[in-house]
Structures are given as C-alpha cells and as structure tokens.
Design a protein around this motif. Sequence first.
Motif, short mmCIF file in Angstrom:
data_model
loop_
_atom_site.label_atom_id
_atom_site.label_comp_id
_atom_site.label_asym_id
_atom_site.label_seq_id
_atom_site.Cartn_x
_atom_site.Cartn_y
_atom_site.Cartn_z
N LEU A 62 2.49 1.74 -3.42
CA LEU A 62 1.54 2.22 -4.43
C LEU A 62 1.28 3.71 -4.28
N GLN A 73 2.23 6.42 -7.14
CA GLN A 73 1.26 7.37 -7.70
C GLN A 73 1.79 8.79 -7.64
N ARG A 132 0.84 -1.22 0.00
CA ARG A 132 0.00 0.00 0.00
C ARG A 132 0.86 1.26 0.00
N ASN A 184 -6.84 -1.33 -10.06
CA ASN A 184 -7.46 -0.52 -9.01
C ASN A 184 -6.76 0.80 -8.75
N THR A 185 -5.46 0.89 -9.06
CA THR A 185 -4.71 2.09 -8.71
C THR A 185 -4.23 2.90 -9.91
N LEU A 192 -4.02 -4.89 -8.54
CA LEU A 192 -3.48 -3.63 -8.02
C LEU A 192 -3.35 -2.60 -9.13
#
Length: 143
Positions: free
Chosen positions: A24, A28, A21, A74-75, A71
């Motif tokens: 990620l 981003q 997490r 979703n991201t 992942l």
Amino acid sequence: MALSKIIVGVDFSPKSDRAMRSALVLAQSCNAKVVLVHVVPSLAEIRGSEEGEPTVTATIEKRLQEQATVLSTNTGVAVDYGVVVGPHPAEEIVKYVSTWGGDIIVTGTEGRTGLDRILIGSVAEKLVQTAPVPVLVVGPSVA
C-alpha cells in the motif's frame, strides 16, 4: 520501471499483513493499484474430494472483498482481489501474474532458516526463483 499493478500474496497471517502494508505504501508513492491474491488449496488434494470447495472459495472471496474495500477506503489506493485454487501457492501466484498481469509481487516471509526452511519450504523463495516480474519480500522485522 513504472508500477501500475502490485500483486500481494495474502494468507491472512501477520507476514501477509506486513506485505499488504508495504504494498500500500508503494502503491501510494506511484499511484498503482493493489491486487490481493489468495491461493486456496484444492480440497481434492487435502481430502480426496472437491466437495465444499466452492463454499470455501466463496468465503475467502467475501473476506478478501471486505478487506479490499476497507483498505481502499482507508488509504485511497485502488484495491482489488483474486482467489485461485491450487496446491502450490508460489506456482499459482506466478500463473495469476502471467494471466492477469502485474508489475511486481509483494510477499511476506517468516525469515525461517536451517531445518525449518527445508522442512516447511518458502513460498517467497519460490516466487523469487520463478516469477516473471520483480518480487519484493517483506521480512519479519518490518513493522
């Protein structure tokens, strides 16, 4: 330092979920790629035989591939994966980074202290001591 490739040590535990997490979020913020790396212990080390090792490795690869796809979807972050075989996770992750590159390693820790840490050892600590790139250690208090 610009980050383009973030390596995450994954062992399918809550600590590696926290590390993923965090990686990620970091990816981003700097438009970087995340690579999930799992170290499979050599079955020869465990059982004295490599019989079944390709099956274990293939199962882990499939699980990582599915996780990377979810992942990424979703991201919006590009997520890839790698599986290596070896007895010492920290050493294998360092070898992975030396071979395939990476700008930072993200790993989780249980935050053990005292005798537990001495008896069990700490992959995170070994990574901090030996990695050729910075290491971000995500502790147990991070949600």
